[in-house]
Design a protein around this motif. Structure first.
Motif, PDB file in Angstrom:
ATOM      1  N   LYS A   1      -2.001  -0.531  -6.828  1.00 51.19           N
ATOM      2  CA  LYS A   1      -3.419  -0.488  -7.162  1.00 51.19           C
ATOM      3  C   LYS A   1      -4.018  -1.896  -7.218  1.00 51.19           C
ATOM      4  O   LYS A   1      -5.235  -2.049  -7.288  1.00 51.19           O
ATOM      5  CB  LYS A   1      -3.621   0.203  -8.521  1.00 51.19           C
ATOM      6  CG  LYS A   1      -3.303   1.677  -8.506  1.00 51.19           C
ATOM      7  CD  LYS A   1      -4.221   2.421  -7.536  1.00 51.19           C
ATOM      8  CE  LYS A   1      -3.921   3.913  -7.493  1.00 51.19           C
ATOM      9  NZ  LYS A   1      -4.727   4.595  -6.455  1.00 51.19           N
TER      10      LYS A   1
ATOM     11  N   ARG B   1      -7.064   4.856   8.407  1.00 53.61           N
ATOM     12  CA  ARG B   1      -7.041   3.637   7.578  1.00 53.61           C
ATOM     13  C   ARG B   1      -6.290   2.469   8.219  1.00 53.61           C
ATOM     14  O   ARG B   1      -6.101   1.444   7.593  1.00 53.61           O
ATOM     15  CB  ARG B   1      -6.452   3.926   6.193  1.00 53.61           C
ATOM     16  CG  ARG B   1      -7.282   4.897   5.353  1.00 53.61           C
ATOM     17  CD  ARG B   1      -6.774   4.901   3.929  1.00 53.61           C
ATOM     18  NE  ARG B   1      -7.711   5.587   3.042  1.00 53.61           N
ATOM     19  CZ  ARG B   1      -7.724   5.445   1.728  1.00 53.61           C
ATOM     20  NH1 ARG B   1      -6.858   4.640   1.150  1.00 53.61           N
ATOM     21  NH2 ARG B   1      -8.590   6.095   0.988  1.00 53.61           N
TER      22      ARG B   1
ATOM     23  N   SER C   1     -10.352  -0.738   4.296  1.00 52.69           N
ATOM     24  CA  SER C   1      -9.651   0.536   4.462  1.00 52.69           C
ATOM     25  C   SER C   1      -9.296   1.189   3.137  1.00 52.69           C
ATOM     26  O   SER C   1      -9.248   2.410   3.033  1.00 52.69           O
ATOM     27  CB  SER C   1      -8.356   0.329   5.263  1.00 52.69           C
ATOM     28  OG  SER C   1      -8.621  -0.053   6.580  1.00 52.69           O
ATOM     29  N   TYR C   2      -9.044   0.363   2.113  1.00 54.31           N
ATOM     30  CA  TYR C   2      -8.560   0.882   0.835  1.00 54.31           C
ATOM     31  C   TYR C   2      -9.441   0.378  -0.315  1.00 54.31           C
ATOM     32  O   TYR C   2      -9.032  -0.484  -1.101  1.00 54.31           O
ATOM     33  CB  TYR C   2      -7.107   0.472   0.617  1.00 54.31           C
ATOM     34  CG  TYR C   2      -6.167   1.131   1.581  1.00 54.31           C
ATOM     35  CD1 TYR C   2      -5.561   2.361   1.289  1.00 54.31           C
ATOM     36  CD2 TYR C   2      -5.906   0.571   2.828  1.00 54.31           C
ATOM     37  CE1 TYR C   2      -4.722   2.992   2.186  1.00 54.31           C
ATOM     38  CE2 TYR C   2      -5.065   1.191   3.741  1.00 54.31           C
ATOM     39  CZ  TYR C   2      -4.479   2.403   3.415  1.00 54.31           C
ATOM     40  OH  TYR C   2      -3.652   3.032   4.321  1.00 54.31           O
TER      41      TYR C   2
ATOM     42  N   LYS D   1      -7.858  -4.718   5.323  1.00 56.41           N
ATOM     43  CA  LYS D   1      -7.155  -3.867   4.363  1.00 56.41           C
ATOM     44  C   LYS D   1      -8.065  -3.473   3.203  1.00 56.41           C
ATOM     45  O   LYS D   1      -8.039  -2.340   2.728  1.00 56.41           O
ATOM     46  CB  LYS D   1      -5.907  -4.579   3.838  1.00 56.41           C
ATOM     47  CG  LYS D   1      -4.874  -4.896   4.907  1.00 56.41           C
ATOM     48  CD  LYS D   1      -4.408  -3.648   5.641  1.00 56.41           C
ATOM     49  CE  LYS D   1      -3.403  -3.995   6.729  1.00 56.41           C
ATOM     50  NZ  LYS D   1      -3.019  -2.818   7.533  1.00 56.41           N
TER      51      LYS D   1
ATOM     52  N   GLU E   1     -11.383  -2.945  -7.759  1.00 58.28           N
ATOM     53  CA  GLU E   1     -11.379  -1.570  -7.252  1.00 58.28           C
ATOM     54  C   GLU E   1     -12.815  -1.084  -7.081  1.00 58.28           C
ATOM     55  O   GLU E   1     -13.665  -1.307  -7.929  1.00 58.28           O
ATOM     56  CB  GLU E   1     -10.639  -0.685  -8.254  1.00 58.28           C
ATOM     57  CG  GLU E   1     -10.605   0.786  -7.902  1.00 58.28           C
ATOM     58  CD  GLU E   1      -9.889   1.600  -8.958  1.00 58.28           C
ATOM     59  OE1 GLU E   1     -10.135   2.811  -9.029  1.00 58.28           O
ATOM     60  OE2 GLU E   1      -9.088   1.014  -9.721  1.00 58.28           O
TER      61      GLU E   1
ATOM     62  N   GLU F   1     -10.101   1.699  -3.018  1.00 56.13           N
ATOM     63  CA  GLU F   1      -9.574   2.036  -4.335  1.00 56.13           C
ATOM     64  C   GLU F   1      -8.552   1.022  -4.845  1.00 56.13           C
ATOM     65  O   GLU F   1      -8.086   1.106  -5.988  1.00 56.13           O
ATOM     66  CB  GLU F   1      -8.941   3.439  -4.315  1.00 56.13           C
ATOM     67  CG  GLU F   1      -7.639   3.552  -3.531  1.00 56.13           C
ATOM     68  CD  GLU F   1      -7.827   3.814  -2.039  1.00 56.13           C
ATOM     69  OE1 GLU F   1      -6.868   4.307  -1.408  1.00 56.13           O
ATOM     70  OE2 GLU F   1      -8.924   3.530  -1.521  1.00 56.13           O
ATOM     71  N   ILE F   2      -8.201   0.036  -4.007  1.00 60.83           N
ATOM     72  CA  ILE F   2      -7.228  -0.994  -4.380  1.00 60.83           C
ATOM     73  C   ILE F   2      -7.942  -2.314  -4.614  1.00 60.83           C
ATOM     74  O   ILE F   2      -8.848  -2.685  -3.856  1.00 60.83           O
ATOM     75  CB  ILE F   2      -6.150  -1.159  -3.290  1.00 60.83           C
ATOM     76  CG1 ILE F   2      -5.382   0.157  -3.089  1.00 60.83           C
ATOM     77  CG2 ILE F   2      -5.183  -2.286  -3.624  1.00 60.83           C
ATOM     78  CD1 ILE F   2      -4.358   0.099  -1.960  1.00 60.83           C
TER      79      ILE F   2
ATOM     80  N   ILE G   1       0.839  -1.205   0.000  1.00 55.09           N
ATOM     81  CA  ILE G   1       0.000   0.000   0.000  1.00 55.09           C
ATOM     82  C   ILE G   1       0.871   1.251   0.000  1.00 55.09           C
ATOM     83  O   ILE G   1       0.617   2.213  -0.746  1.00 55.09           O
ATOM     84  CB  ILE G   1      -0.951  -0.010   1.207  1.00 55.09           C
ATOM     85  CG1 ILE G   1      -1.998  -1.124   1.055  1.00 55.09           C
ATOM     86  CG2 ILE G   1      -1.647   1.342   1.362  1.00 55.09           C
ATOM     87  CD1 ILE G   1      -2.849  -1.361   2.281  1.00 55.09           C
TER      88      ILE G   1
END
Length: 560
Positions: free
Chosen positions: A41, A256, A181-182, A178, A201, A184-185, A36
């Motif tokens: 991505k 995050r 939290s993310y 994870k 995503e 966009e990944i 990260i």
């Protein structure tokens, strides 16, 4: 006097590993954090045998040149902080520079990394004795870290690892955290060649929640947001009807980072206070974005805890947000419309029958009880979960839920007395990833209890039959409760799992406190309770009944 000496680097790393690397899931967490921080991505996690044999994390991040790739295995080598002031302004995840050398000290590590504009990629193999072999690798974008045979050189640590399913459940939890939290990944998790998690995503946390848990579970939550001085709150919180028997669905993210924090937990429970029963728990996914200078993330070696500069501000913000969304006027009640009763007395036992509301001489409804002669009934429903039984020797108060739990628990344990019925329409149930794997891993155990189900696509099961006692149960809630119980007891042995599962099944369908039973139902309940092996205790150890002798009553009324 013994001499003081400086420990060798390899031993220092082993000591650090004891603080940072507890199990395979710890390795996965640290490697994902590095991916990260490298602006990946797409992150792929591949594991074998619960991570005990292999953990491979591949990302499409920035990659490293040869110099930096070699330095990343040195202790306290990091690109995340440069000065003391940076310690109080941390935006990244893997800022300590301990993870890779700690991992390499207790496992066999291979790192392959490259940058698109480099003439060559770099491959580093850490061999026994911390010897490094550095060679060229193909040019590509990103990093692959392969960790094999965790704790191979520390057998005392390796023997404390749990079963494959237990270690896998911890890894699933890490990847899920994870991914939440993310959004966009893109994340994927493959175990023994089988897809466990695969989420592309997402455009928002809401979309990511649905990707991971499904829309059906998402509908059990409301979202809430609030802003304060340098603090932003966003989260998903369960409606009061979805209160759970365990704390499994409770996640706190600060900048995050998944953490534990008593201030946050207390604020959530404070908001739900009086709205859900005391033995139930709210579910929540709470995200806090806060000025890094207002939070200390360096208080735990594995970065699992944080300390706030002004915890009272955090508490107030959470409570304020939830108070706006939770209806204080609609608590979960433990009894509904308890009928008023008219008492009748004879020379024999007392009796009760439902005559509707009682009115006084002026025509107003009253709680004052009147008397006449109905000589046969000996039991009556008091309210909440309690039944009063009048006996020759005094008075017995029975908790009808606990009593029914004991009856069902022993039925499920004996199994021979459980009748299984096919569902008229098989039920398709979508489960969260971790719970789905637990249910499928314990399919035989649950089949022995009368639950007939099969895999039905990604994270779905098709339920075809249930024990007769559970035909009207909330099947999804039942499976979630069973999975929670198994997760709590993993590693304790098969016999313990059997008893835990039987207790969960019994609790899920036991008569509730708001169900006022009829005379014949009470009679049957108490008769079946007497036939059990331990009629005085429910499966969780709570009393099913409390007896007051005439002498006890005299003492309570100060007559002795």
């Amino acid at each position: 006097m013994s001499e003081i000496s400086i420990l060798p680097e390899f031993l220092i790393n082993k000591i650090a590993a004891g603080e940072v690397i507890e199990r395979p899931a710890s390795v996965v967490r640290e490697l994902i954090d590095n991916s990260i921080d490298a602006s990946a991505k797409k992150i792929s996690v591949e594991i074998l045998h619960g991570g005990k044999q292999l953990i491979r994390v591949i990302d499409d991040g920035e990659g490293m040149d040869r110099k930096n790739a070699s330095l990343c295995f040195e202790r306290h080598a990091t690109s995340k902080i440069k000065s003391e002031d940076d310690l109080f302004n941390i935006f990244t995840l893997g800022f300590r520079g301990e993870a890779l050398p700690a991992i390499a000290s207790v496992s066999k590590v291979t790192l392959i990394t490259s940058q698109p504009d480099s003439p060559n990629g770099t491959k580093i193999e850490i061999r026994i004795g911390y010897e490094r072999l550095i060679t060229d690798a193909p040019v590509w974008r990103g990093t692959c870290v392969e960790v094999r045979d965790i704790f191979y050189n520390t057998p005392a640590r390796r023997k404390f690892l749990k079963s494959v399913s237990t270690e896998l459940s911890h890894i699933i939890d890490v990847v899920t955290q994870k991914a939440l939290s993310y959004p966009e990944i893109s994340f994927s998790l493959i175990h023994n060649g089988r897809d466990i998690i695969s989420v592309p995503e997402a455009g928002s946390r809401r979309e990511r929640f649905i990707q991971l848990y499904g829309e059906e579970l998402f509908n059990e939550f409301f979202d809430a947001s609030e802003e304060g001085d340098g603090i932003k709150l966003y989260g998903f919180f369960s409606f009061i009807e979805f209160a759970r028997a365990t704390r499994n669905y409770q996640y706190i993210f600060v900048n995050r980072r998944a953490v534990k924090n008593p201030t946050v937990s207390h604020a959530v429970y404070n908001a739900y206070s009086g709205l859900i029963p005391k033995d139930r728990h709210p579910a929540f996914f709470l995200f806090l974005d806060i000025n890094p200078r207002k939070v200390d993330v360096n208080v735990h070696p594995a970065k699992r805890e944080v300390r706030f500069d002004s915890p009272e501000e955090i508490h107030k913000l959470i409570t304020s947000s939830l108070d706006k969304n939770l209806s204080k006027g609609s608590p979960v009640t433990m009894m509904q419309d308890t009928p008023s009763y008219e008492w009748t007395e004879t020379r024999g036992p007392f009796a009760v029958h439902d005559s509707g509301p009682v009115f006084d001489s002026a025509g107003f409804q009253t709680d004052i009880l009147t008397y006449g002669a109905v000589p046969h009934a000996r039991y009556f429903y008091i309210g909440e979960s309690f039944i009063a039984a009048i006996t020759e020797g005094g008075l017995t108060i029975i908790d009808q839920h606990a009593a029914h739990e004991r009856i069902l628990y022993e039925k499920f344990l004996k199994k021979t007395s459980v009748e299984v019925e096919n569902l008229l329409f098989p039920a398709r149930i979508e489960l969260p990833v971790r719970e789905y794997n637990v249910i499928m891993d314990n399919k035989k155990l649950l089949h022995d209890f009368g639950l007939d189900f099969d895999e039905f696509g990604l994270n779905n099961v098709i339920v075809r039959a249930l024990p007769r006692e559970l035909l009207k149960a909330d099947i999804k809630g039942l499976l979630l409760d069973i999975a929670s119980g198994i997760l709590e007891e993993q590693g304790t042995g098969k016999e313990k799992l059997i008893h835990t599962t039987a207790a969960r099944l019994a609790c899920h369908k036991a008569v509730r406190g708001d169900e006022g039973l009829k005379q014949d139902e009470i009679t049957r309940l108490l008769s079946e309770l007497e036939k059990t092996e331990m009629p005085d205790r429910c499966p969780h150890g709570r009393p099913t009944r409390i007896h007051f002798s005439i002498r006890d009553l005299r003492r309570l009324f100060k007559r002795e």
